[in-house]
Structure formats: structure tokens, C-alpha cells
Design an enzyme around this catalytic site. Structure first.
Site, PDB file in Angstrom:
ATOM      1  N   GLU A 152       0.828  -1.214   0.000  1.00  0.00           N
ATOM      2  CA  GLU A 152       0.000   0.000   0.000  1.00  0.00           C
ATOM      3  C   GLU A 152       0.860   1.260   0.000  1.00  0.00           C
ATOM      4  O   GLU A 152       0.796   2.060   0.924  1.00  0.00           O
ATOM      5  CB  GLU A 152      -0.892   0.008   1.250  1.00  0.00           C
ATOM      6  CG  GLU A 152      -1.765  -1.217   1.420  1.00  0.00           C
ATOM      7  CD  GLU A 152      -2.427  -1.268   2.806  1.00  0.00           C
ATOM      8  OE1 GLU A 152      -2.007  -0.523   3.720  1.00  0.00           O
ATOM      9  OE2 GLU A 152      -3.360  -2.059   2.960  1.00  0.00           O
ATOM     10  N   PRO A 153       1.693   1.456  -1.017  1.00  0.00           N
ATOM     11  CA  PRO A 153       2.531   2.652  -1.019  1.00  0.00           C
ATOM     12  C   PRO A 153       1.716   3.907  -1.332  1.00  0.00           C
ATOM     13  O   PRO A 153       0.813   3.860  -2.170  1.00  0.00           O
ATOM     14  CB  PRO A 153       3.537   2.372  -2.141  1.00  0.00           C
ATOM     15  CG  PRO A 153       2.781   1.503  -3.099  1.00  0.00           C
ATOM     16  CD  PRO A 153       1.863   0.653  -2.247  1.00  0.00           C
ATOM     17  N   GLY A 154       2.015   4.988  -0.675  1.00  0.00           N
ATOM     18  CA  GLY A 154       1.375   6.268  -0.950  1.00  0.00           C
ATOM     19  C   GLY A 154       2.426   7.302  -1.305  1.00  0.00           C
ATOM     20  O   GLY A 154       2.646   7.639  -2.474  1.00  0.00           O
ATOM     21  N   ARG A 155       3.137   7.743  -0.263  1.00  0.00           N
ATOM     22  CA  ARG A 155       4.119   8.814  -0.420  1.00  0.00           C
ATOM     23  C   ARG A 155       5.144   8.527  -1.514  1.00  0.00           C
ATOM     24  O   ARG A 155       5.481   9.406  -2.309  1.00  0.00           O
ATOM     25  CB  ARG A 155       4.839   8.995   0.922  1.00  0.00           C
ATOM     26  CG  ARG A 155       5.761  10.186   1.000  1.00  0.00           C
ATOM     27  CD  ARG A 155       6.601  10.132   2.289  1.00  0.00           C
ATOM     28  NE  ARG A 155       5.822   9.915   3.468  1.00  0.00           N
ATOM     29  CZ  ARG A 155       5.343  10.884   4.253  1.00  0.00           C
ATOM     30  NH1 ARG A 155       5.581  12.148   3.961  1.00  0.00           N
ATOM     31  NH2 ARG A 155       4.649  10.585   5.341  1.00  0.00           N
TER      32      ARG A 155
ATOM     33  N   TYR B 158       4.674  18.324  11.230  1.00  0.00           N
ATOM     34  CA  TYR B 158       5.720  17.310  11.410  1.00  0.00           C
ATOM     35  C   TYR B 158       7.127  17.912  11.392  1.00  0.00           C
ATOM     36  O   TYR B 158       8.101  17.152  11.272  1.00  0.00           O
ATOM     37  CB  TYR B 158       5.665  16.284  10.266  1.00  0.00           C
ATOM     38  CG  TYR B 158       4.328  15.725   9.918  1.00  0.00           C
ATOM     39  CD1 TYR B 158       3.588  14.961  10.835  1.00  0.00           C
ATOM     40  CD2 TYR B 158       3.785  15.915   8.642  1.00  0.00           C
ATOM     41  CE1 TYR B 158       2.366  14.428  10.482  1.00  0.00           C
ATOM     42  CE2 TYR B 158       2.559  15.377   8.286  1.00  0.00           C
ATOM     43  CZ  TYR B 158       1.851  14.639   9.213  1.00  0.00           C
ATOM     44  OH  TYR B 158       0.639  14.101   8.861  1.00  0.00           O
TER      45      TYR B 158
ATOM     46  N   CYS C 159      -2.256  33.751  10.858  1.00  0.00           N
ATOM     47  CA  CYS C 159      -1.894  34.399  12.112  1.00  0.00           C
ATOM     48  C   CYS C 159      -1.383  33.402  13.149  1.00  0.00           C
ATOM     49  O   CYS C 159      -1.974  33.228  14.215  1.00  0.00           O
ATOM     50  CB  CYS C 159      -3.090  35.164  12.646  1.00  0.00           C
ATOM     51  SG  CYS C 159      -3.717  36.309  11.420  1.00  0.00           S
ATOM     52  N   GLU C 160      -0.318  32.692  12.813  1.00  0.00           N
ATOM     53  CA  GLU C 160       0.337  31.775  13.739  1.00  0.00           C
ATOM     54  C   GLU C 160       1.811  31.753  13.376  1.00  0.00           C
ATOM     55  O   GLU C 160       2.157  31.675  12.191  1.00  0.00           O
ATOM     56  CB  GLU C 160      -0.216  30.347  13.597  1.00  0.00           C
ATOM     57  CG  GLU C 160      -1.672  30.235  13.948  1.00  0.00           C
ATOM     58  CD  GLU C 160      -2.073  28.814  14.366  1.00  0.00           C
ATOM     59  OE1 GLU C 160      -1.183  28.013  14.742  1.00  0.00           O
ATOM     60  OE2 GLU C 160      -3.275  28.540  14.312  1.00  0.00           O
TER      61      GLU C 160
ATOM     62  N   TYR D 143       0.384  14.057   1.074  1.00  0.00           N
ATOM     63  CA  TYR D 143      -0.020  14.679   2.339  1.00  0.00           C
ATOM     64  C   TYR D 143       0.037  16.204   2.258  1.00  0.00           C
ATOM     65  O   TYR D 143       0.305  16.875   3.253  1.00  0.00           O
ATOM     66  CB  TYR D 143       0.821  14.115   3.511  1.00  0.00           C
ATOM     67  CG  TYR D 143       0.740  12.608   3.548  1.00  0.00           C
ATOM     68  CD1 TYR D 143      -0.430  11.987   3.943  1.00  0.00           C
ATOM     69  CD2 TYR D 143       1.806  11.805   3.122  1.00  0.00           C
ATOM     70  CE1 TYR D 143      -0.551  10.603   3.932  1.00  0.00           C
ATOM     71  CE2 TYR D 143       1.696  10.421   3.099  1.00  0.00           C
ATOM     72  CZ  TYR D 143       0.516   9.824   3.502  1.00  0.00           C
ATOM     73  OH  TYR D 143       0.398   8.457   3.480  1.00  0.00           O
TER      74      TYR D 143
HETATM   75  C1  PLP Z   1      -1.003   5.897   5.459  1.00  0.00           C
HETATM   76  C2  PLP Z   1      -1.146   4.466   5.111  1.00  0.00           C
HETATM   77  C3  PLP Z   1      -0.464   3.942   4.008  1.00  0.00           C
HETATM   78  C4  PLP Z   1       0.463   4.753   3.123  1.00  0.00           C
HETATM   79  O1  PLP Z   1       1.597   5.195   3.781  1.00  0.00           O
HETATM   80  P1  PLP Z   1       2.776   5.895   2.927  1.00  0.00           P
HETATM   81  O2  PLP Z   1       3.762   6.259   3.951  1.00  0.00           O
HETATM   82  O3  PLP Z   1       2.191   7.078   2.265  1.00  0.00           O
HETATM   83  O4  PLP Z   1       3.283   4.883   1.971  1.00  0.00           O
HETATM   84  C5  PLP Z   1      -0.670   2.610   3.696  1.00  0.00           C
HETATM   85  N1  PLP Z   1      -1.478   1.829   4.457  1.00  0.00           N
HETATM   86  C6  PLP Z   1      -2.149   2.299   5.533  1.00  0.00           C
HETATM   87  C7  PLP Z   1      -3.021   1.397   6.296  1.00  0.00           C
HETATM   88  C8  PLP Z   1      -1.993   3.628   5.897  1.00  0.00           C
HETATM   89  O5  PLP Z   1      -2.651   4.089   6.969  1.00  0.00           O
END
Ligand code: PLP
Length: 424
Positions: A277-280, A320, A348-349, A377
Site C-alpha cells: 500500500e505505497p502512498g508517499r 511534522y 496568524c500563527e 499529504y
Molecule cells: C497511510 C497508510 C499507508 C500509506 O503510507 P505511505 O507512507 O504514504 O506509503 C498505507 N497503508 C495504511 C493502512 C496507511 O494508513
């Protein structure tokens, strides 16, 4: 590697000058490069070649439907964490049987939507959730395809707000209880357990925490099979980190190749279908945020470059302490006198600071700056704090660009606000 480079003295997204887009859509805006999204997906999928696997892109990293569709067209599935993300993935064209539904607080409505859509798998994170899912499935006369998300008690070594795999975190079922929870699940008529899932955090820059977690998964699969459960699938989550610094200045990160090799070593011989499940790592550096300088403010000790983007548009620095490289959209002359400045937004922070003491060439009001590596993100965490707009999102492909989400401005929000009768 991305597709935002200086060409003829100005940054282009693929071959479209960012200044052209700024003129057409106004600032600030997010811009995504199709070539980068596609390249990262292909590199990741090549790294898993030879493994029976599905890449379920983590929609929460960037949920723009045109971005999701770009990936779906390459064969990606989706990992979703809410009913809203499920809807996005389906609208974007992700096949229902390539969608994984994760998250600690799924409601009955979300479970029903996932079952009705026919998702591949629901990752269950607690015994309470398992019991409710069983009820929802039984009421619909179906069996929910379930993986139990285990908490492997592994420290991912990343920022405290995005580490998820320790016992003190809310995620997953403690791995010492998995044996019992599978036994309970097996007795539930609305549950069909098919796998084990983990996800230990995000922006992980070392392979060892992954390896430790995946070894636990492998051991659990062996134990569950010995208990008589058929385990045909494992879900290894996302989390692979990316470089944010100038030319990798803040250290190295494992390559997808190294990650894939390790995955094959640890779980390759289990005979399981492997989900990742790659995102970033897919979308992070496929996006940038472009802002315009409103004022230069010379203080006695600091120079502030005040831009029209703010923490509501890109909250990662505030939330972060994240580092984003900041670059002028017009290429500075070779002899420019660079000096240290603070790049700040209008909110305003004091936390509304994109970068402190960053070296930048001489700048003036009206110049454009780009915040790099903002594809993950970024827009998804935007808010309308200070009654600011949700900024447009633009997708580029070769020499073309399209607004894939329009600006949502205060008029749009005001149209949904009303005064109660008693104020007439
Ligand atoms: C956030 C998340 C991801 C993706 O994470 P990345 O760091 O963006 O690869 C995959 N699986 C689950 C369950 C998540 O909560």
C-alpha cells in the site's frame, strides 16, 4: 527523480512552464506531473516483479481523482481509509476487487458501503470492529473478506506522529492476541478471514523495521496455518520514505528495488498473494506547491519572504517539522547573491513558516516560489483556516495541463452557511 526542472530559465512541470499555469489559474496552486507519478508506479511494480502481488495505492496520500485514475490506468488498486476515499477510488475507476479498506473506526455505514461495492478486503483493527462487521455482513447475507491488521510492536524509527506499529499505538490487534482473534473470526458466519495485514508507519527511511515486521507476519502465517486457517493473502502496508532535502541532502532512503528484494526474501516463499500500500513513495515528489511572494519584510535580524500560500495549504512543516525544498520559479543568474531568509505564510500563527534561514537569491514581491515534494499529504490535508480557499490542483502531461480540482473559495463555503430562524 521528478519532472520539475529549469528549462530556458524557468521551472517547467514536464514541458509546461509553471509561470503559465500561475497566470491561468492564479496562486497558490498544486501541480502534479503525470510522468513522475507513472515513473514511480512503474519502478515500484518492477521492484516486485516475480512476486504474486497487487499494488494498492494509498489514497490518503493524494486523493485527487485524476491522480488516482492515472494510477488505476497502470493497473493499481487502492487502499482506502474512509467511505469518502472508497467513493473516490471507485469514481476514479479503480476496480472494486482491487480495493482494500483500512482504518480503526469504520462505521456500520462504511462497512455496508464496502461490502456493497465488493471490495477485495477489509482490514480489521479490533475485536469490537470484527463483531460489528460480522453483524453488518450477516444482515446483508454476505461474508466479509477480512484480514486482521496486526500490531507487530516494531518501532519504525520515523516521526512520532506517523509511527503506528507499537503496542502503545491505536492501530491493529496486538500480535500476541492474533491466534485467539482468528479463532473467534472463524466462528463468525459473516466473516471470511483470508489474510494478515500490517502497516508500521510512514516516511520510514530504514529497511530494518519493515523486515522485523514482515518476519512477524511470516511467523504469524505459519502459526495460523498450523491452527487450520487458510491464509492466502498478506498485506504489508505502505510507509517507504522519500528524500525531501535538496538533492537528497537529508540522508538516503532505501530504493524500491531494495525494498522489493527484502520483501521477496522475507515472504516470497509463503505462497501468499502479497498486497502493498505505497502512498508517499508514488506521489510525494510528483507534486509541488507554487506560491507568489506578497511582501519582502526586512527585520533587524531576519528577512521574511511572505508568500500567498500558508499552513492551511501545506501543513507538513507545521505538523511534522517537515522540510520542503523551496526554489525560485525563475532561475537565478549564476552570479546572484544568495542570502538566508525565512519563508512564511499569511496565517496568524508563528507556526505558519515554510522554512527558516533558507538560502535564496534576491527576490521581490510578485515572484513565484515552488515548494518541492508536496505531492503527498499536501492538498489532502488542506483546510480553509483563516477563511482561505482550498487551492486548485493542476495535472500536467507532457505539454498540456488541466485543472483537476477547481479552487473552492469563501463564496462556496458561505453558500453552505445559514443563520438560524431566531436571528431574523
Ligand atoms: C497511510 C497508510 C499507508 C500509506 O503510507 P505511505 O507512507 O504514504 O506509503 C498505507 N497503508 C495504511 C493502512 C496507511 O494508513
Amino acid at each position: 527523480m521528478d519532472h520539475f526542472d529549469y528549462k530556458n530559465g524557468r521551472i517547467c512541470a514536464e514541458s509546461v512552464p509553471l509561470a503559465h499555469i500561475a497566470k491561468a489559474v492564479g496562486t497558490p496552486f498544486y501541480c502534479y506531473a503525470t510522468a513522475t507519478i507513472e515513473r514511480h508506479y512503474r519502478v515500484f511494480s518492477q521492484a516486485l516483479e516475480g512476486l504474486d502481488s497487487t499494488i494498492c495505492y494509498a489514497v490518503k496520500a493524494n486523493g485527487n481523482t485524476a491522480v488516482i485514475r492515472t494510477l488505476a490506468r497502470l493497473g493499481a488498486g487502492a487502499d482506502v481509509v474512509s467511505g469518502g476515499e472508497l467513493k473516490r477510488a471507485l469514481v476514479a475507476g479503480v476496480p472494486h476487487d482491487k480495493i482494500v479498506f483500512s482504518g480503526v473506526a469504520k462505521t456500520r455505514e462504511e462497512m455496508a458501503a464496502a461490502l456493497d461495492a465488493g471490495v477485495m478486503q477489509i482490514n480489521v483493527e479490533s475485536e469490537a470492529e470484527l463483531a460489528i462487521l460480522n453483524q453488518v455482513a450477516v444482515a446483508r447475507g454476505v461474508q466479509a473478506p477480512v484480514a486482521i491488521r496486526v500490531n507487530p510492536d516494531v518501532d519504525a524509527g520515523t516521526h512520532e506522529k506517523i509511527t503506528t506499529g507499537r503496542t502503545e499505538h491505536k492501530f491493529g490487534i496486538e500480535w500476541t492476541r492474533v491466534h485467539q482473534v482468528y479463532a473467534e473470526a472463524a466462528a463468525m458466519p459473516g466473516i471470511r478471514t483470508s489474510g494478515v495485514a500490517v502497516h508500521i508507519g510512514s516516511q520510514i527511511t530504514d529497511l530494518e523495521p519493515f523486515r522485523a515486521a514482515f518476519i512477524k507476519v511470516r511467523d504469524l502465517v505459519a502459526m495460523l496455518r498450523a491452527d487450520g486457517h487458510a491464509i492466502g493473502r498478506i498485506d504489508l502496508g505502505g510507509g517507504l520514505g522519500i528524500p525531501y532535502g535538496e538533492a537528497g541532502a537529508n540522508g538516503s532512503v532505501p530504493t524500491p528495488e531494495a525494498y522489493g528484494k527484502m520483501v521477496k526474501e522475507v515472504v516470497g516463499d509463503l505462497g501468499c498473494h502479497v498486497l502493498v500500500e505505497p502512498g508517499r513513495v508514488i506521489v510525494g515528489n510528483a507534486g509541488i506547491l507554487v506560491a507568489k511572494i506578497v511582501y519582502i519584510k526586512e527585520g533587524s535580524t531576519r528577512t521574511f519572504v511572505i508568500v500567498d500560500a500558508a499552513m492551511n495549504d501545506l501543513i507538513r512543516p507545521t505538523l511534522y517539522n517537515a522540510y520542503h525544498a523551496i526554489v525560485p520559479v525563475a532561475e537565478p543568474p549564476a552570479d546572484a547573491a544568495w542570502k538566508e531568509v525565512d519563508v512564511v505564510g499569511p496565517v496568524c500563527e508563528t507556526g505558519d513558516t515554510f522554512g527558516s534561514q533558507r538560502k535564496l537569491p534576491p527576490l521581490e514581491a510578485g515572484d513565484l516560489l515552488a515548494f518541492r515534494t508536496a505531492g503527498a499529504y499536501g492538498a489532502v490535508q488542506a483546510s480553509v483556516y483563516n477563511s482561505r480557499s482550498l487551492v486548485p490542483e493542476v495535472l500536467v502531461r507532457d505539454g498540456a495541463f488541466a485543472v483537476v480540482r477547481e479552487r473552492i473559495d469563501t463564496d462556496d463555503i458561505l453558500a453552505r452557511e445559514t443563520f438560524p430562524d431566531w436571528m431574523d
